[in-house]
Design an enzyme around this catalytic site. Structure first.
Site, mmCIF file in Angstrom:
data_model
loop_
_atom_site.group_PDB
_atom_site.id
_atom_site.type_symbol
_atom_site.label_atom_id
_atom_site.label_comp_id
_atom_site.label_asym_id
_atom_site.label_seq_id
_atom_site.Cartn_x
_atom_site.Cartn_y
_atom_site.Cartn_z
ATOM 1 C CG ASP A 266 1.455 68.765 60.204
ATOM 2 O OD1 ASP A 266 1.294 69.589 59.294
ATOM 3 O OD2 ASP A 266 1.653 67.544 60.005
ATOM 4 C CD GLU A 303 -2.169 71.378 57.898
ATOM 5 O OE1 GLU A 303 -2.057 71.535 56.668
ATOM 6 O OE2 GLU A 303 -1.447 70.623 58.550
#
Length: 599
Positions: A266, A303
């Protein structure tokens, strides 16, 4: 090195470099009495270990029903920073756990490479009415029938409260109990492998949640910097070696103990690491080494908001060596062209030229000026070195839906033809396609931002912050769902009965046909950037993506368009007619897929 969970109380260790004393506190489960406090011995490197465990707790079986925690310098009892199970919540004492090796039936599982796979992102709490890992197993046949290769779970690490998106996790080694806990995760992975599905796990290493984070009491896990969500993790300051080992331990453990196939990392742009060897490079090298050892593909997917190809460049050319990354530019280029939206970070997107650029180069902002950021952003991808399949493309994901004010899906404001255009551009592209749960049948349910913070002040601050954020952009605060309202969570659950309705069934059949076509035609899974060619006429209103002899021709506008070349149509959302001159007449909001006529 992968973390090996302790099998008995006697094996428990903890890193607390600044502590004067550390006590291991042990008690039977389900009782507040009969608590033992054992003084731990200082070991090398700031570690503490048990000198002599209480009688009867040395064996793994005897320890299974115990709860334990640590008291630093006589302070309150805290859970283990490396706790593998928090059966009573993130504020309570920890429990031991190791996966029962007899449950595994995936000895023949050869793994699944991320590149070119069809990925399906889901949130466990809203994927099924029950919101558990075991209930998700019952829906795997739907994913197999659809043609999915990899199931991507939004974060499962333990957080405070019964439901959450998962990005407020504080126990990075534990699995959320409301999802079924760690044993259920193992069952889910084994069931996926049994059906030919790989598993991607979304993990968060850039910050910790606001409730239940006791790491600073043990050591310098956090730095003085801050992200948008909280304090930064100490990746390059004093004593950061052990913090990095803490991260690596949890990452590699998902691969080894739980047989996970890939990790989605993330918001890696929020990792504040100033070392010569970045934590991502370190993780990638360790993952590649473990992959070679286990003999199956293991992947890291970033990401990243940086538009920096170094994420996916090989380490041999000074890249970080990750397998793949999400690519928001592809999403923005497709979404804006189809929807006409231009708000916020969509402001630079929306033209045919923009779409052509991302389909052939990956990034739109590759050193260009970003009006949203008010600065130049990104750098070009060396398309002769990096495969297009190293980029994940999607029509939507949890962010692009849930971070809208009311969590409305594209199906709430686009018609079937517009959804079909988006799906075709993603699923027939050279990129690795990813779907977000329910999009394959144009789910009518929203996916809203929801939390369940038990602390009233934290819950109130979260709700007020959410409403004020969108009020600044012109939304009436009464229209923005309260993330703390249980109804916000319940509304976000998929309604599987929609599959029986003709309009939803039609979208599902179109998605199945696209995925089937992708897997049947070699030209459509060619991972190279040079495998895609584009052609368009913005004035006339058509855009074509060519892959070998195949073409996907999109008509984003509302009016009929003449496609000026012949096409043996194999798939279209709406029927097309012959133009009489070797071309085709297509109605608006349509996509036509077929083999180009010779000449």
């Amino acid at each position: 090195m992968a973390f090996r969970p302790p099998r008995s109380i006697g094996e428990v260790r903890v890193w607390a470099p600044g502590a004067e004393t550390v006590a291991l506190v042990v008690r039977p489960a389900g009782t507040d009495s009969h608590t033992d406090s054992i003084a731990m011995d200082r070991a090398d490197g700031g570690w503490w270990q048990v000198g002599q465990a209480p009688a009867g707790t040395e064996r793994a079986g005897a320890s299974a029903d115990l709860r334990y925690g640590f008291s630093i310098d006589g302070g309150p009892v805290r859970p283990d920073p490396r706790s593998v199970r928090q059966p009573d919540g993130v504020h309570a004492m920890s429990a031991l756990f190791t996966v029962d090796e007899t449950l595994w039936t995936d000895a023949e599982w050869a793994g699944r490479d991320v590149h070119g796979a069809v990925v399906y992102e889901l949130h466990l709490g809203t994927f099924t009415p029950e919101g558990t890992l075991d209930s998700a197993i019952d829906r795997l046949d739907h994913l197999v029938d659809l043609g999915i290769d990899l199931v991507e779970l939004m974060p499962v690490n333990a957080f405070n409260g019964p439901h959450n998106w998962g990005y407020d996790g504080v126990a990075w080694y534990a699995v959320q109990e409301s999802y079924g806990g760690p044993a259920a995760l193992a069952r889910f992975v084994d069931a996926c492998h049994g059906k030919g599905l790989g598993v991607v796990l979304d993990v968060v290493y850039n910050h910790l949640g606001p409730s239940g984070n006791y790491l600073p009491e043990f050591g310098p896990y956090l730095s003085e910097g801050a992200t948008s969500w909280g304090a930064s993790v100490n990746l390059s300051g004093p004593d950061s070696d052990e913090v990095r080992a803490f991260i690596a331990g949890t990452a590699l453990r998902w691969f080894t103990e739980f047989h996970i196939d890939a990790l989605r990392l993330d918001a890696v742009h929020a990792l504040a690491d100033h070392r010569a060897v970045h934590i991502l490079e370190e993780l990638a090298a360790a993952t590649d080494a473990l992959s070679a050892e286990l003999g199956r593909p293991l992947s890291l997917i970033a990401e990243s908001d940086l538009n920096d190809p170094r994420m996916i460049l090989p380490r041999s050319v000074c890249g970080l060596g990750l397998a793949a990354q999400w690519d928001d530019d592809i999403h923005h280029a497709i979404h804006t062209l189809v929807s006409g939206e231009r708000q916020g970070y969509y402001s630079d997107f929306g033209s045919y030229d923009c779409l052509a650029k991302v389909l052939t180069g990956g990034f739109f902002h590759d050193g260009t000026y970003s009006s949203f950021r008010r600065r130049c952003h990104g750098r070009p991808i060396p398309t002769d070195t990096v495969p297009a399949a190293a980029l994940l493309a999607y029509t939507c994901n949890h962010d692009q839906v849930g971070n809208r004010a009311i969590g409305d899906r594209p199906s709430a404001y686009l018609d079937g033809g517009q959804l079909a255009i988006k799906a075709a551009l993603v699923l027939l592209s050279p990129f690795t396609p990813m779907l977000f749960m329910g999009e394959e049948w144009a789910a009518a349910t929203p996916f809203q931002f929801f939390t369940s913070h038990p602390e009233p002040e934290l819950g109130r601050a979260t709700a007020e912050g959410r409403k004020s954020e969108f009020a600044e952009h012109g939304w009436d605060s009464d229209d923005v769902p309260d993330p703390q309202d249980p109804g916000t969570f319940e509304r976000s659950k998929l309604d599987w009965s929609e599959l029986d309705r003709p309009d939803h069934a039609r979208v599902l059949e179109f998605y199945r046909a696209l995925i089937t076509l992708r897997k049947a035609v070699p030209a459509l899974v060619d991972p190279a950037f040079v495998s895609v060619r584009v052609e368009f006429d913005e004035t006339a209103g058509w855009f074509a993506m060519h892959r070998g002899d195949w073409s996907a021709v999109c008509v984003p506008g509302e009016t009929p368009v003449t496609i000026p070349f012949g096409l043996d149509v194999r798939l279209s959302w709406e029927p097309v007619e012959s133009a009489g001159t070797g071309g085709l007449i297509s109605p608006g909001h349509n996509v036509v897929v077929g083999v180009r006529a010779a000449g």
